[in-house]
Write a protein that holds these residues in place. Structure first.
Motif, PDB file in Angstrom:
ATOM      1  N   UNK A   1       0.840  -1.180   0.000  1.00 55.40           N
ATOM      2  CA  UNK A   1       0.000   0.000   0.000  1.00 55.40           C
ATOM      3  C   UNK A   1       0.880   1.237   0.000  1.00 55.40           C
ATOM      4  N   UNK A   2       0.564   2.142  -0.885  1.00 54.81           N
ATOM      5  CA  UNK A   2       1.330   3.374  -0.973  1.00 54.81           C
ATOM      6  C   UNK A   2       1.019   4.305   0.170  1.00 54.81           C
ATOM      7  N   UNK A   3       2.030   4.964   0.712  1.00 52.49           N
ATOM      8  CA  UNK A   3       1.822   5.821   1.874  1.00 52.49           C
ATOM      9  C   UNK A   3       1.126   7.128   1.524  1.00 52.49           C
ATOM     10  N   UNK A   4       1.031   7.464   0.224  1.00 56.48           N
ATOM     11  CA  UNK A   4       0.416   8.738  -0.151  1.00 56.48           C
ATOM     12  C   UNK A   4      -1.106   8.655  -0.194  1.00 56.48           C
ATOM     13  N   UNK A   5      -1.663   7.450  -0.229  1.00 60.79           N
ATOM     14  CA  UNK A   5      -3.120   7.291  -0.306  1.00 60.79           C
ATOM     15  C   UNK A   5      -3.682   7.102   1.091  1.00 60.79           C
ATOM     16  N   UNK A   6      -4.573   7.982   1.461  1.00 61.64           N
ATOM     17  CA  UNK A   6      -5.196   7.896   2.773  1.00 61.64           C
ATOM     18  C   UNK A   6      -6.682   7.634   2.583  1.00 61.64           C
ATOM     19  N   UNK A   7      -7.190   6.673   3.313  1.00 57.97           N
ATOM     20  CA  UNK A   7      -8.619   6.407   3.293  1.00 57.97           C
ATOM     21  C   UNK A   7      -9.204   7.000   4.576  1.00 57.97           C
ATOM     22  N   UNK A   8     -10.273   7.746   4.410  1.00 59.08           N
ATOM     23  CA  UNK A   8     -10.961   8.325   5.566  1.00 59.08           C
ATOM     24  C   UNK A   8     -12.162   7.451   5.869  1.00 59.08           C
ATOM     25  N   UNK A   9     -12.164   6.888   7.063  1.00 54.94           N
ATOM     26  CA  UNK A   9     -13.248   6.027   7.518  1.00 54.94           C
ATOM     27  C   UNK A   9     -14.085   6.809   8.514  1.00 54.94           C
TER      28      UNK A   9
END
Length: 141
Positions: A1-9
């Motif tokens: 998983x790339x560290x630049x992609x953030x998922x907001x839950x």
């Protein structure tokens, strides 16, 4: 998983004034998530129930508040005992996919009488944590 992609839950849950152990349990699991997953709790005030309450009207009022609280561009996942159960592997795969797609996810938890039909019908997935009806405090954790 790339560290630049953030998922907001977003955990959108009906119920306020939770016991301390619920807040502590939620905070513990919130901090265990990786930096690529940001978990936000949005609480919804439940409808006032009496012995003569019209349950359908109460659920509809709660549903209206839930739908209004969902951030724009957020995929809805309803938590309901009638939903599909996911294994830990399936949840991890979903989290990875959401992160790769930079999707924001809103998990919907209804009040004592569950979610309304619009929350269920508009959800991308309906997820069951267990065939048991779990207390809402425990589901939040």
């Amino acid at each position: 998983m790339g560290s630049s992609c953030v998922v907001k839950l977003n955990l959108i849950a009906v119920g306020i004034h939770m016991p301390t152990w619920v807040a502590e349990g939620f905070a513990e699991y919130q901090k265990r998530l990786t930096k690529e997953c940001k978990l936000n709790l949005i609480t919804i005030t439940p409808s006032q129930r009496t012995k003569n309450s019209n349950i359908q009207q109460l659920v509809a009022a709660e549903e209206k508040k839930i739908l209004a609280a969902i951030p724009k561009q957020s995929q809805k996942i309803a938590l309901d005992v009638q939903g599909t159960m996911w294994s830990t592997k399936q949840l991890a795969e979903n989290l990875q996919q959401w992160q790769l797609n930079s999707q924001n996810i809103s998990f919907l938890i209804g009040g004592p009488d569950g979610l309304g039909t619009e929350c269920l019908s508009s959800a991308k997935h309906i997820w069951s944590l267990s065939p048991l009806t779990l207390p809402h405090m425990l589901v939040r954790i």
